[in-house]
Design an enzyme around this catalytic site. Structure first.
Site, short mmCIF file in Angstrom:
data_model
loop_
_atom_site.label_atom_id
_atom_site.label_comp_id
_atom_site.label_asym_id
_atom_site.label_seq_id
_atom_site.Cartn_x
_atom_site.Cartn_y
_atom_site.Cartn_z
N LYS A 145 107.10 49.61 -3.36
CA LYS A 145 106.95 48.15 -3.42
C LYS A 145 105.90 47.78 -4.47
O LYS A 145 106.12 46.92 -5.33
CB LYS A 145 106.51 47.62 -2.04
CG LYS A 145 106.13 46.16 -2.06
CD LYS A 145 105.47 45.69 -0.77
CE LYS A 145 104.89 44.30 -0.98
NZ LYS A 145 104.23 43.75 0.20
N THR A 170 100.10 41.88 0.08
CA THR A 170 100.31 42.34 -1.30
C THR A 170 101.58 41.67 -1.80
O THR A 170 102.67 41.94 -1.29
CB THR A 170 100.50 43.87 -1.34
OG1 THR A 170 99.35 44.49 -0.79
CG2 THR A 170 100.70 44.34 -2.78
N LYS A 212 95.10 44.76 -7.52
CA LYS A 212 95.77 45.62 -6.54
C LYS A 212 96.92 46.41 -7.20
O LYS A 212 97.03 47.62 -7.03
CB LYS A 212 96.30 44.74 -5.40
CG LYS A 212 97.29 45.38 -4.47
CD LYS A 212 96.63 46.18 -3.39
CE LYS A 212 97.67 46.94 -2.57
NZ LYS A 212 97.11 47.82 -1.61
P1 NAD Z 1 104.26 44.65 8.87
O1 NAD Z 1 105.71 44.54 8.59
O2 NAD Z 1 103.78 45.61 9.91
O3 NAD Z 1 103.69 43.19 9.29
C1 NAD Z 1 104.14 41.98 8.74
C2 NAD Z 1 104.23 40.99 9.90
O4 NAD Z 1 104.58 39.71 9.38
C3 NAD Z 1 105.32 41.36 10.92
O5 NAD Z 1 104.73 41.49 12.21
C4 NAD Z 1 106.29 40.20 10.84
O6 NAD Z 1 106.89 39.88 12.11
C5 NAD Z 1 105.40 39.09 10.35
N1 NAD Z 1 106.12 37.97 9.74
C6 NAD Z 1 107.07 38.01 8.78
N2 NAD Z 1 107.47 36.76 8.47
C7 NAD Z 1 106.73 35.92 9.25
C8 NAD Z 1 106.68 34.51 9.39
N3 NAD Z 1 107.47 33.69 8.68
N4 NAD Z 1 105.81 33.99 10.31
C9 NAD Z 1 105.02 34.79 11.04
N5 NAD Z 1 105.02 36.14 10.95
C10 NAD Z 1 105.88 36.68 10.07
O7 NAD Z 1 103.55 44.91 7.48
P2 NAD Z 1 102.05 45.46 7.22
O8 NAD Z 1 102.07 46.92 7.08
O9 NAD Z 1 101.14 44.79 8.21
O10 NAD Z 1 101.78 44.87 5.75
C11 NAD Z 1 101.43 43.50 5.54
C12 NAD Z 1 101.05 43.34 4.08
O11 NAD Z 1 99.96 44.22 3.78
C13 NAD Z 1 102.19 43.70 3.10
O12 NAD Z 1 102.17 42.78 2.05
C14 NAD Z 1 101.81 45.11 2.65
O13 NAD Z 1 102.32 45.41 1.37
C15 NAD Z 1 100.30 45.03 2.65
N6 NAD Z 1 99.62 46.33 2.79
C16 NAD Z 1 100.03 47.22 3.73
C17 NAD Z 1 99.37 48.45 3.83
C18 NAD Z 1 99.79 49.47 4.87
O14 NAD Z 1 99.35 50.62 4.78
N7 NAD Z 1 100.62 49.12 5.85
C19 NAD Z 1 98.28 48.73 3.00
C20 NAD Z 1 97.85 47.78 2.08
C21 NAD Z 1 98.54 46.57 1.99
#
Ligand code: NAD
Length: 299
Positions: A245, A93, A170
Site C-alpha cells: 500500500k 496513511t 511517511k
Molecule cells: P484496520 O483495518 O484495522 O482499521 C481501520 C478501521 O476503520 C476499521 O475498524 C474499520 O471498520 C474502520 N472504518 C472504515 N471506514 C469507516 C467509516 N466510514 N467510519 C468509521 N470507521 C470506519 O486498519 P489499521 O491497521 O488500524 O490501519 C489504519 C491506518 O493506519 C491505515 O491507513 C494504515 O495504513 C495505517 N498504518 C497501519 C499500520 C499497521 O501496522 N497496522 C502501521 C502504520 C500505519
C-alpha cells in the site's frame, strides 16, 4: 482533560484511543465494526451512534482509517457537526493529494478549524505501547495544539511542514524501507549461493557500509537478530499488504510530482508479486524467501 473524538478503532486506532483514555482524556469513539466498538467500550471509550455524533462535543477529532477515500468521506460527514475552532487530526496513511484536500475542506468551513495530517510509524506494537512516531503536516498552531495529545500515543512527534508534509515523509520513509529490505534480502540470497553463512554476512555488513535498519533491527533471515519476524515464521510485524500500500502511494506521488524513483517502482512491483502469491498477511521481510525462489515458504 480534553474531550476527544476518535473515528476508526481498528488495529491501530483502538489501542491509540485506549492510550488517550489511560492518559485521563474523555474519548468518544465510532467505528463501523461492532467488534471494534465493543473492544473500545471495554477500554473505557464512550461509543457514539455515528461519526457525526462522536464529534459534537470534541475539542480534538482524530481519524484512523484505511485510505484517502474513507478519510474524505468521514471528514465530509463530520465537518458540519464539529465545534468551531476544533482541531482535526488524521493519523491514517493516505495519499498526499487526499490529505491536502482534507485540510482544504476544514479551511473552507471558515469556522476557525485547525487541521493536521499525522501518519504514524511503529505498527500495532507501537500503538499498544504508546511508542509511535508521528510525522505531522499543517500549520504550526495546529501542531502546537496537537503535540501534547499525540505525545500520549507516541514517543516522537515531528513537525514536517505544511499540509500533506506528514504523509510525504511517511511514504518517502517507507519507500526507503521497502527498497532497503529487498537489498538486504538479495544480499543474503547471493551470500547463500556463494557459501557465506548468514551470521558472517551479518557480522560484516552490520558494521560496514551495508548497515541499515532492515539488516540490524529487522534482519530477514533467522538467527542474527533474534527479535526479527524471520525467527517467528514471518508473522507480522509489518504486513506485506501494508508495505505494498505504502509503495503504491509513493509511486502515485512520484507520478504526480514528476519525481524519478526507478527503485521505488521496482520495489512496488516485487511486493505486488509477493502479495499476489498469497503473502499479504506475512511480514514484509518474508520477501527474502520469494527472492530465493521458494515462493515464500519459510525456511
Ligand atoms: P484496520 O483495518 O484495522 O482499521 C481501520 C478501521 O476503520 C476499521 O475498524 C474499520 O471498520 C474502520 N472504518 C472504515 N471506514 C469507516 C467509516 N466510514 N467510519 C468509521 N470507521 C470506519 O486498519 P489499521 O491497521 O488500524 O490501519 C489504519 C491506518 O493506519 C491505515 O491507513 C494504515 O495504513 C495505517 N498504518 C497501519 C499500520 C499497521 O501496522 N497496522 C502501521 C502504520 C500505519
Amino acid at each position: 482533560m480534553t474531550n476527544i473524538a476518535f473515528v476508526g478503532l481498528g488495529n491501530m486506532g483502538g489501542p491509540m484511543a485506549a492510550n488517550l483514555v489511560k492518559a485521563g482524556h474523555d474519548v468518544t469513539g465510532f467505528d463501523l465494526s461492532p467488534a471494534s466498538c465493543d473492544q473500545a467500550r471495554a477500554d473505557g471509550l464512550s461509543i457514539a451512534g455515528s461519526a457525526a455524533d462522536a464529534v459534537r462535543n470534541a475539542e480534538i477529532v482524530i481519524t484512523m482509517l484505511p485510505a484517502g477515500k474513507h478519510v474524505l468521506s468521514v471528514w465530509t460527514d463530520i465537518l458540519p457537526s464539529v465545534k468551531d475552532s476544533s482541531l482535526l487530526i488524521d493519523c491514517s496513511t493516505i495519499d498526499v493529494e487526499s490529505a491536502r484536500k482534507a485540510h482544504a475542506m476544514a479551511g473552507e468551513q471558515e469556522r476557525g478549524l485547525l487541521s493536521l495530517d499525522a501518519p504514524v510509524s511503529g505498527g500495532v506494537g507501537g500503538a499498544k505501547g504508546a511508542t509511535l512516531t508521528f510525522m505531522a503536516g499543517g500549520a504550526k498552531e495546529a501542531f502546537d495544539r496537537a503535540e501534547p495529545i499525540l505525545s500520549r500515543m507516541g514517543k516522537k512527534v515531528v513537525h514536517c511542514g505544511q499540509a500533506g508534509a506528514g504523509q510525504a515523509a511517511k511514504i518517502c520513509n517507507n519507500m526507503i524501507l521497502g527498497i532497503s529490505m529487498i537489498g538486504v534480502a538479495e544480499a543474503f540470497v547471493l551470500g547463500e549461493k556463494l557459501g557465506l553463512s548468514h551470521q558472517a554476512l551479518f557480522d560484516v555488513a552490520s558494521t560496514s557500509s551495508g548497515q541499515c535498519w532492515s539488516l540490524t533491527t529487522y534482519c530477514p533471515v533467522p538467527g542474527p537478530v533474534p527479535t526479527s519476524p524471520a525467527n517467528n515464521g514471518y508473522k507480522p510485524g509489518f504486513a506485506a499488504a501494508l508495505m505494498l500500500k505504502d509503495l503504491k502511494l509513493a509511486q502515485e506521488a512520484a507520478l504526480a510530482s514528476g519525481a524519478s524513483t526507478p527503485l521505488g517502482a521496482e520495489a512496488a512491483q516485487l511486493y505486488a508479486l509477493f502479495n499476489g502469491a498469497g503473502h499479504e498477511g506475512d511480514d514484509f521481510s518474508g520477501i527474502v524467501n520469494f527472492l530465493r525462489g521458494q515462493r515464500g515458504d519459510p525456511r
